[in-house]
Design a protein around this motif. Sequence first.
Motif, PDB file in Angstrom:
ATOM      1  N   THR A  47      31.787  34.810  25.545  1.00  0.00           N
ATOM      2  CA  THR A  47      31.400  36.034  26.495  1.00  0.00           C
ATOM      3  C   THR A  47      30.632  37.113  26.142  1.00  0.00           C
ATOM      4  O   THR A  47      30.137  37.853  26.928  1.00  0.00           O
ATOM      5  N   PHE A  48      30.486  37.370  24.726  1.00  0.00           N
ATOM      6  CA  PHE A  48      29.884  38.190  24.266  1.00  0.00           C
ATOM      7  C   PHE A  48      28.427  38.577  24.775  1.00  0.00           C
ATOM      8  O   PHE A  48      27.669  37.616  24.923  1.00  0.00           O
ATOM      9  N   LYS A  49      28.087  39.934  25.108  1.00  0.00           N
ATOM     10  CA  LYS A  49      26.777  40.271  25.713  1.00  0.00           C
ATOM     11  C   LYS A  49      26.423  39.702  27.165  1.00  0.00           C
ATOM     12  O   LYS A  49      25.289  39.591  27.611  1.00  0.00           O
ATOM     13  N   ALA A  50      27.684  38.971  27.684  1.00  0.00           N
ATOM     14  CA  ALA A  50      27.387  38.637  29.217  1.00  0.00           C
ATOM     15  C   ALA A  50      27.051  39.880  29.976  1.00  0.00           C
ATOM     16  O   ALA A  50      27.670  40.930  30.099  1.00  0.00           O
ATOM     17  N   SER A  51      26.188  39.670  31.110  1.00  0.00           N
ATOM     18  CA  SER A  51      25.785  40.497  31.980  1.00  0.00           C
ATOM     19  C   SER A  51      25.372  40.013  33.223  1.00  0.00           C
ATOM     20  O   SER A  51      25.392  38.637  33.318  1.00  0.00           O
ATOM     21  N   GLU A  52      25.217  40.654  34.352  1.00  0.00           N
ATOM     22  CA  GLU A  52      24.746  40.336  35.964  1.00  0.00           C
ATOM     23  C   GLU A  52      23.410  39.708  35.455  1.00  0.00           C
ATOM     24  O   GLU A  52      23.042  38.696  36.081  1.00  0.00           O
ATOM     25  N   ASP A  53      22.570  40.392  34.549  1.00  0.00           N
ATOM     26  CA  ASP A  53      21.237  39.712  34.254  1.00  0.00           C
ATOM     27  C   ASP A  53      21.215  38.724  33.372  1.00  0.00           C
ATOM     28  O   ASP A  53      20.279  37.735  33.510  1.00  0.00           O
ATOM     29  N   ASN A  54      22.361  38.493  32.672  1.00  0.00           N
ATOM     30  CA  ASN A  54      22.419  37.592  31.664  1.00  0.00           C
ATOM     31  C   ASN A  54      23.825  36.859  31.583  1.00  0.00           C
ATOM     32  O   ASN A  54      24.440  36.993  30.505  1.00  0.00           O
ATOM     33  N   PRO A  55      24.186  36.100  32.658  1.00  0.00           N
ATOM     34  CA  PRO A  55      25.458  35.674  32.575  1.00  0.00           C
ATOM     35  C   PRO A  55      25.695  34.359  31.503  1.00  0.00           C
ATOM     36  O   PRO A  55      24.698  33.601  31.200  1.00  0.00           O
ATOM     37  N   LYS A  56      26.848  34.333  30.908  1.00  0.00           N
ATOM     38  CA  LYS A  56      26.864  33.227  30.020  1.00  0.00           C
ATOM     39  C   LYS A  56      27.521  32.127  30.927  1.00  0.00           C
ATOM     40  O   LYS A  56      28.430  32.420  31.989  1.00  0.00           O
ATOM     41  N   ILE A  57      27.433  30.850  30.817  1.00  0.00           N
ATOM     42  CA  ILE A  57      27.870  29.879  31.571  1.00  0.00           C
ATOM     43  C   ILE A  57      28.951  28.992  30.670  1.00  0.00           C
ATOM     44  O   ILE A  57      28.503  28.480  29.570  1.00  0.00           O
ATOM     45  N   LEU A  58      29.922  28.491  31.156  1.00  0.00           N
ATOM     46  CA  LEU A  58      31.032  27.723  30.702  1.00  0.00           C
ATOM     47  C   LEU A  58      31.214  26.690  31.600  1.00  0.00           C
ATOM     48  O   LEU A  58      31.206  26.912  32.921  1.00  0.00           O
ATOM     49  N   GLU A  59      31.963  25.572  30.989  1.00  0.00           N
ATOM     50  CA  GLU A  59      32.530  24.723  31.724  1.00  0.00           C
ATOM     51  C   GLU A  59      33.774  24.634  32.094  1.00  0.00           C
ATOM     52  O   GLU A  59      34.877  24.891  31.132  1.00  0.00           O
ATOM     53  N   CYS A  60      34.187  24.438  33.236  1.00  0.00           N
ATOM     54  CA  CYS A  60      35.738  24.602  33.610  1.00  0.00           C
ATOM     55  C   CYS A  60      36.515  23.422  33.446  1.00  0.00           C
ATOM     56  O   CYS A  60      35.983  22.297  34.217  1.00  0.00           O
ATOM     57  N   ILE A  61      37.518  23.110  32.950  1.00  0.00           N
ATOM     58  CA  ILE A  61      38.153  21.957  32.422  1.00  0.00           C
ATOM     59  C   ILE A  61      39.347  21.426  32.918  1.00  0.00           C
ATOM     60  O   ILE A  61      39.621  20.311  33.124  1.00  0.00           O
ATOM     61  N   GLU A  62      39.889  22.520  33.660  1.00  0.00           N
ATOM     62  CA  GLU A  62      41.239  22.311  34.414  1.00  0.00           C
ATOM     63  C   GLU A  62      41.640  23.559  35.177  1.00  0.00           C
ATOM     64  O   GLU A  62      40.942  24.539  35.020  1.00  0.00           O
ATOM     65  N   GLU A  89      31.661  30.636  40.421  1.00  0.00           N
ATOM     66  CA  GLU A  89      31.701  29.065  40.573  1.00  0.00           C
ATOM     67  C   GLU A  89      30.548  28.385  41.157  1.00  0.00           C
ATOM     68  O   GLU A  89      30.164  28.785  42.278  1.00  0.00           O
ATOM     69  N   LYS A  90      29.827  27.582  40.226  1.00  0.00           N
ATOM     70  CA  LYS A  90      28.997  26.584  40.782  1.00  0.00           C
ATOM     71  C   LYS A  90      29.284  24.992  40.295  1.00  0.00           C
ATOM     72  O   LYS A  90      29.030  24.672  39.104  1.00  0.00           O
ATOM     73  N   GLY A  91      29.790  24.597  40.999  1.00  0.00           N
ATOM     74  CA  GLY A  91      30.543  23.205  40.856  1.00  0.00           C
ATOM     75  C   GLY A  91      31.604  23.461  39.730  1.00  0.00           C
ATOM     76  O   GLY A  91      32.393  24.212  39.834  1.00  0.00           O
ATOM     77  N   ASN A  92      31.373  22.725  38.666  1.00  0.00           N
ATOM     78  CA  ASN A  92      32.222  22.943  37.641  1.00  0.00           C
ATOM     79  C   ASN A  92      31.933  23.793  36.442  1.00  0.00           C
ATOM     80  O   ASN A  92      32.171  23.818  35.210  1.00  0.00           O
ATOM     81  N   LYS A  93      30.644  24.672  36.817  1.00  0.00           N
ATOM     82  CA  LYS A  93      30.055  25.473  35.945  1.00  0.00           C
ATOM     83  C   LYS A  93      30.545  27.117  36.424  1.00  0.00           C
ATOM     84  O   LYS A  93      30.589  27.369  37.769  1.00  0.00           O
TER      85      LYS A  93
END
Length: 406
Positions: free
Chosen positions: A71-86, A127-131
């Motif tokens: 998540t380092f350097k995540a921001s509203e302009d530059n979000p980090k995208i992760l996959e939700c696994i459970e 949340e966008k789908g599993n992203k």
Amino acid sequence: MGREFLHLIDISTAHKIISNLFKEIYQQKIEEVELKDAYGRILARDVKSPIDLPPFNRASRDGYAVKAEDTFKASEDNPKILECIETIEAGSIPRKKIERGCCSRISTGAPVPEGADAIIMVEYTEEKGNKILIYKSAYPNQHIALRGSDISKNDTISKKGALLSPEKIGALSAAGISKVPVIAKLKVGILSTGNELIKPSDKWSPGKIFDSNSHSIAAAVKNCGCEPKILGIVKDDYMKLYNAIQSTIKKCDILITSGGTSAGAGDILRDIIDNMGEVIIHGISIKPGKPTLIGKVDDKLVFGLPGFPVSALIIFNVLLRPYLMEFSGKSSEHKHMMDLPLAQRLHSSKGRVHYALVKIRDEKAHPILKDSGAITSLADADGYIKIPKNVEILEEGSIVKVLPFF
């Protein structure tokens, strides 16, 4: 003409005798009680936690369990995208390990999955789908209550002598403790004597009065951390009182009677205690309560309090309460003593320590000038003051120390 008192002693001598009697006769015992019955009891030993608290790394916010570095350097302009696994709910067990680029949806109180070292609050995600879009960076251990961070296994949760309050009981319960060692309560029997007495539940008839001492003294005993046993009313008859004491003394550790202590022809308690055991004190240089009797029967203390309600409760408070409190593991000191000016001049009985009821009003101590048989004076009183035996008059404005009853 009535008999004289055995031997009038001063209050300090009476305290020394009572203190020695308690040390000679009574020893504290320990019993285990269910936690549900432990409120107000005193711990007899230190209690250690059998587990770490929390017992696992626990999420302290709703959100997503992540690797902080993802998540380092995540921001509203530059979000980090992760996959939700459970999804991990409180009370469930994580099934999947968090690898780079992954996260798990998590509820407050749920175990943090292996591989995760931070929780991102749901407010900073989308949340966008599993992203899952992360709009704010996290730092290691963010919003995680680490295993043992509250208390470690074998650390002391509560110490010997602690009063078991709701918060202490909650902490013990959280550690899975269901029973605790506490100081066993002294059983204190309460027996009222007098031909004129009837139970509060009885129908009143002329010449009779309702017994108030049994219930007021029982409440005072309970406040001291002991177990009161109301044993009923006995007539002023030698054999009836003798038989009552003989049978009830077996049911208690200490017996308190009220009435039957004055040096009058109809007062027989001293003769009975003399015959059954030993009269140690009969007569104290104190007002009210001069006829107080203390004896010993079957290696148990018997306290004969005056019959007048004010006298009985004051003598209990002055002479017996400190030792019951100490034995029960409670502080015998009055925590709410107040130094206040006296609202009006007060005459005392020179030569005897005098305890006088007062009501606190307008930051002054107002003497309650009723006799010791007036039960309403107790209801009106906020406490009492102690007047030394060499003082005959306390002037208006004199600073007095007000001791609350409890």
